[in-house]
Design a protein around this motif. Structure first.
Motif, PDB file in Angstrom:
ATOM      1  N   LEU A 187       0.831  -1.204   0.000  1.00 56.73           N
ATOM      2  CA  LEU A 187       0.000   0.000   0.000  1.00 56.73           C
ATOM      3  C   LEU A 187       0.869   1.260   0.000  1.00 56.73           C
ATOM      4  O   LEU A 187       0.607   2.211  -0.749  1.00 56.73           O
ATOM      5  N   ALA A 188       1.917   1.263   0.831  1.00 58.88           N
ATOM      6  CA  ALA A 188       2.814   2.416   0.889  1.00 58.88           C
ATOM      7  C   ALA A 188       3.526   2.626  -0.449  1.00 58.88           C
ATOM      8  O   ALA A 188       3.695   3.768  -0.907  1.00 58.88           O
ATOM      9  N   VAL A 194       1.784   6.934  -6.856  1.00 57.14           N
ATOM     10  CA  VAL A 194       0.806   7.908  -7.361  1.00 57.14           C
ATOM     11  C   VAL A 194       1.080   9.314  -6.836  1.00 57.14           C
ATOM     12  O   VAL A 194       0.585  10.293  -7.409  1.00 57.14           O
ATOM     13  N   PHE A 195       1.837   9.428  -5.737  1.00 59.74           N
ATOM     14  CA  PHE A 195       2.166  10.755  -5.219  1.00 59.74           C
ATOM     15  C   PHE A 195       3.234  11.447  -6.060  1.00 59.74           C
ATOM     16  O   PHE A 195       3.258  12.674  -6.153  1.00 59.74           O
ATOM     17  N   THR A 196       4.135  10.671  -6.653  1.00 63.10           N
ATOM     18  CA  THR A 196       5.311  11.261  -7.304  1.00 63.10           C
ATOM     19  C   THR A 196       5.018  11.852  -8.674  1.00 63.10           C
ATOM     20  O   THR A 196       5.688  12.796  -9.101  1.00 63.10           O
ATOM     21  N   ALA A 197       4.013  11.330  -9.391  1.00 58.51           N
ATOM     22  CA  ALA A 197       3.722  11.813 -10.747  1.00 58.51           C
ATOM     23  C   ALA A 197       2.340  11.335 -11.174  1.00 58.51           C
ATOM     24  O   ALA A 197       1.826  10.365 -10.608  1.00 58.51           O
ATOM     25  N   VAL A 208      -6.990   4.761 -18.211  1.00 58.12           N
ATOM     26  CA  VAL A 208      -7.577   5.391 -17.027  1.00 58.12           C
ATOM     27  C   VAL A 208      -6.486   6.185 -16.329  1.00 58.12           C
ATOM     28  O   VAL A 208      -5.409   5.657 -16.033  1.00 58.12           O
ATOM     29  N   ASN A 209      -6.773   7.460 -16.061  1.00 61.09           N
ATOM     30  CA  ASN A 209      -5.873   8.275 -15.258  1.00 61.09           C
ATOM     31  C   ASN A 209      -6.147   7.968 -13.789  1.00 61.09           C
ATOM     32  O   ASN A 209      -7.244   8.232 -13.283  1.00 61.09           O
ATOM     33  N   LEU A 210      -5.171   7.404 -13.119  1.00 59.60           N
ATOM     34  CA  LEU A 210      -5.350   7.033 -11.722  1.00 59.60           C
ATOM     35  C   LEU A 210      -5.432   8.275 -10.836  1.00 59.60           C
ATOM     36  O   LEU A 210      -4.835   9.306 -11.152  1.00 59.60           O
ATOM     37  N   PRO A 211      -6.170   8.189  -9.736  1.00 65.52           N
ATOM     38  CA  PRO A 211      -6.214   9.310  -8.796  1.00 65.52           C
ATOM     39  C   PRO A 211      -4.810   9.644  -8.290  1.00 65.52           C
ATOM     40  O   PRO A 211      -3.979   8.752  -8.110  1.00 65.52           O
ATOM     41  N   ASN A 212      -4.554  10.934  -8.061  1.00 68.65           N
ATOM     42  CA  ASN A 212      -3.251  11.324  -7.527  1.00 68.65           C
ATOM     43  C   ASN A 212      -3.148  10.957  -6.047  1.00 68.65           C
ATOM     44  O   ASN A 212      -4.089  10.383  -5.474  1.00 68.65           O
ATOM     45  N   GLY A 213      -2.040  11.324  -5.418  1.00 69.22           N
ATOM     46  CA  GLY A 213      -1.802  10.913  -4.047  1.00 69.22           C
ATOM     47  C   GLY A 213      -2.891  11.318  -3.067  1.00 69.22           C
ATOM     48  O   GLY A 213      -3.493  10.461  -2.403  1.00 69.22           O
TER      49      GLY A 213
END
Length: 352
Positions: A187-188, A194-197, A208-213
């Motif tokens: 999970l981490a 997803v947080f980095t870009a 599909v554009n994944l949700p951001n962080g």
């Protein structure tokens, strides 16, 4: 080494395939569940079960029903979140709630939720300009919400109470705690990814554009609330004695739910129940079975009946609305037709 793994993957996909593996796994899970249920319940006293059902406090049943309602309310945000993720902001919450509630209520009971729930969603969303690919994306994002919630709850729960999972998987506390830590590490890693870009998955016309962080954190919260409401409903329906803490029950509940999901049986019927009976061995079987029956009534049968009624009434209303529109257009056709006929008739007469 990478090329070797790719070659193995190609051979596996060509000669075996994940569908066959999934089918065999479903048969194994269902077969095991049937064997367990027979071994544990073939001597059960049905009269004792019904007495336990009637002895259950109406207050506990009412609170459990409220938790079930909270769970289905949370499910409506699966669809709303998915719609906003794929950019369909013109669809209001009431439509997302309608599609979310009816698709999950019907899909849970019929089975093969991806297909049955997808069909219900398509019927509703197609009237708002969405096509099959859009609905598939909604199903994917909603499924991702479900799995992120499960990984979070299981990871935390198994790490804190590894013995709870051991009641089902029969593994030692050390192994289960390692599994819990591994789930949290996965999970981490996903959150860091997803947080980095901005991330996108898929190919061709299906991406599909994944949700951001930060949005993924919201997605996880939605999944956690869904599972917690359901586990709380079950917690209210299990016998009061002997007492077990909520986290232990939540781990057992989520694990049993995932086994039922993996079996593809409608509502995890038999599989979920067998897992709960095995894991909660300390309870009187008749009393626990009474709680499981009440949970199925509240979480599966009542929402299913309500969803079918809503879908049926909606279809009748749409049919009547369409018929009314045709009736309103029909007088125009009957008026214009004689005029056209008369004008056409005057032509030959004047030419004559």
């Amino acid at each position: 080494m990478l090329e070797f793994l790719r070659a193995v993957a190609r051979l596996f996909h060509r000669y075996i395939g994940w569908q066959r593996v999934g089918f065999v796994l479903s048969l194994v899970i269902i077969g095991t569940a049937v064997s367990v249920l027979y071994r544990m319940l073939h001597k059960i006293d049905i009269n004792e079960v019904w007495r336990a059902v009637h002895a259950t406090s109406l207050g506990d049943i009412g609170i459990a029903a409220l938790f079930v309602a909270g769970g289905y309310f949370t499910l409506t945000f699966y669809d709303l979140f998915a719609l906003r993720t794929i950019g369909k902001t013109h669809i209001p919450y009431r439509i997302a709630a309608l599609a979310g509630f009816t698709s999950y209520s019907i899909g849970h009971n019929i089975g093969a939720t991806v297909f049955t729930g997808g069909a219900v969603r398509y019927r509703i969303y197609s009237m708002y300009g969405l096509d099959a690919i859009d609905v598939a994306k909604i199903c994917f994002v909603a499924g991702l919400t479900f799995w992120l919630g499960n990984v979070t709850v299981l990871g935390i729960g198994i790490t804190i109470h590894p013995e709870a999972a051991g009641a089902i998987d029969q593994l030692g506390p050390g192994v289960n705690r390692a599994i819990g830590i591994g789930l949290l590490a996965i999970l981490a890693g996903y959150l860091a990814w997803v947080f980095t870009a901005p991330r996108e998955i898929g190919r061709g016309g299906w991406t599909v554009n994944l949700p951001n962080g930060p949005t993924t954190l919201l997605q996880i919260v939605i999944g956690i609330f869904d599972l917690m409401f359901c586990a709380l409903a079950m917690y209210m329906l299990v016998p009061a004695e002997p007492h077990i803490d909520f986290i232990t029950l939540a781990v057992i509940f989520v694990t049993a739910t995932l086994l039922g999901f993996a079996s593809h049986a409608p509502g995890g019927l038999g599989v979920f129940d067998a897992a709960m009976l095995v894991a909660l061995w300390q309870y009187d079987k008749e009393q626990l079975l009474a709680g499981l029956l009440l949970f199925r009534l509240l979480y599966y049968l009542v929402p299913f009946a309500l969803a079918v009624t809503i879908v049926g009434v909606r279809e009748v209303w749409l049919s009547l609305k369409g018929t009314r529109s045709k009736i309103e257009l029909h007088p125009v056709a009957t008026v214009t037709k004689p005029i056209v006929t008369e004008l056409e008739g005057d032509g030959p007469k004047s030419n004559a």
